[in-house]
Design an enzyme around this catalytic site. Sequence first.
Site, PDB file in Angstrom:
ATOM      1  N   GLY A  14       0.980  -1.232  -0.084  1.00  0.00           N
ATOM      2  CA  GLY A  14      -0.018  -0.004   0.042  1.00  0.00           C
ATOM      3  C   GLY A  14       0.810   1.377   0.054  1.00  0.00           C
ATOM      4  CD  GLN A  15      -0.401   7.240   0.463  1.00  0.00           C
ATOM      5  OE1 GLN A  15      -1.330   7.207   1.102  1.00  0.00           O
ATOM      6  NE2 GLN A  15      -0.110   8.409   0.113  1.00  0.00           N
ATOM      7  CE1 TYR A 143      -9.821   4.535   6.869  1.00  0.00           C
ATOM      8  CE2 TYR A 143     -10.072   7.048   6.821  1.00  0.00           C
ATOM      9  CZ  TYR A 143      -9.175   5.976   6.880  1.00  0.00           C
ATOM     10  OH  TYR A 143      -8.024   6.203   7.059  1.00  0.00           O
ATOM     11  CE  LYS A 147      -8.234   3.100  10.072  1.00  0.00           C
ATOM     12  NZ  LYS A 147      -7.136   2.036  10.251  1.00  0.00           N
TER      13      LYS A 147
HETATM   14  C1  AKB Z   1      -8.472   8.921   3.331  1.00  0.00           C
HETATM   15  O1  AKB Z   1      -8.268  10.089   2.752  1.00  0.00           O
HETATM   16  O2  AKB Z   1      -9.482   8.444   3.367  1.00  0.00           O
HETATM   17  C2  AKB Z   1      -7.275   8.815   4.418  1.00  0.00           C
HETATM   18  C3  AKB Z   1      -7.337   9.427   5.587  1.00  0.00           C
HETATM   19  C4  AKB Z   1      -7.480  10.684   5.784  1.00  0.00           C
HETATM   20  O3  AKB Z   1      -7.412   8.746   6.537  1.00  0.00           O
HETATM   21  N1  AKB Z   1      -6.027   9.487   3.759  1.00  0.00           N
END
Ligand code: AKB
Length: 320
Positions: A14-15, A143, A147
């Site tokens: 990954g990045q 996301y 998290k």
């Molecule tokens: C995203 O853009 O989803 C990520 C982050 C800010 O965690 N780079």
Amino acid sequence: MLSHKKILVIGSNGQIGTVLIKTLCEKYGYENVIGSDLKHPDKQIKFIFELCSVLDKDKLEQIIDKYKITDVYLLAAYLSAKGEKNINQAWDLNINGLLNILNFAKEEKIKKIFWPSSIAVFGPTTPKNDVKQYDKTEPVTIYGVSKLAGEALCNYYYNKFDIDVRSIRYPGIIGWKSMPGGGTTDYAVDIFHEAIKKSKYSCFLSENRILPMMYMDDAINATISIMDSPSEKIKIRTSYNLSSLSFSPKQIESEIKKHIENFEVKYEPDERDNLAAGWPQSINDDYARKDWGWKPNYNLSHMVSDIILNLNKKYSKKKV
Ligand code: AKB
């Protein structure tokens, strides 16, 4: 090289994984660092690599036993934009992947875990600027939700089972050595490649959308530094706020124009701009600075010059 650590980097294609694994190999020796991902890396690699999903508990256990892994850096994740299109998969990977690793630590198979959280744990009810460690976290992306739940899991495993898990809330990460995928802050990497290749870019965020960002070198430095700090210095076991730069697409466009005068950007915001609208513009990271001595090294102009210099070299080599 003598090292008591045996490190597994999950998500090494990954990045961040691509750059982190190289740095870890140079620091701890190629024989002490193992990469794993869903696919073989595209490029030739010098490190040990195992094909594995973090959701495949049996295969993971074989790898951990085979190499006697002590430390895990778990970077595999669905990011914000891709997560919105794959809600169940994002939750599954981001949470069950973490649980698998926490449980290996609970069974005393591994000693230390790094797991990144994100500024996406914050939402529209958080203040926009100088967001403090304990400001409101009401995320509006799956996301961010995963998290935030992951942070609570880490803290729970630390308190209940004494698991040494460490975490930072990454802002958008920008570098020239690897490409991001599936995030909202990806524009800030794409813009450099398009500026150098075509002198024009179509940006999916609106021009004044300021977000917290960080140069890759600083992010790698923070990641290794929190893992190398003595355990008693890591007082926050959810995840640390971490800060470096904040800028809008328009500001980075102006900075790039100092190097590429004829660069043109068209602004065509899409649904990712709505995700970014819910995030903070700047972060307060006093706790990371005080507890384990975090300090970034790059400002905007230094970062932009470094990326342009390196990408120019990379693309001119390709032409020869
Ligand atoms: C995203 O853009 O989803 C990520 C982050 C800010 O965690 N780079």
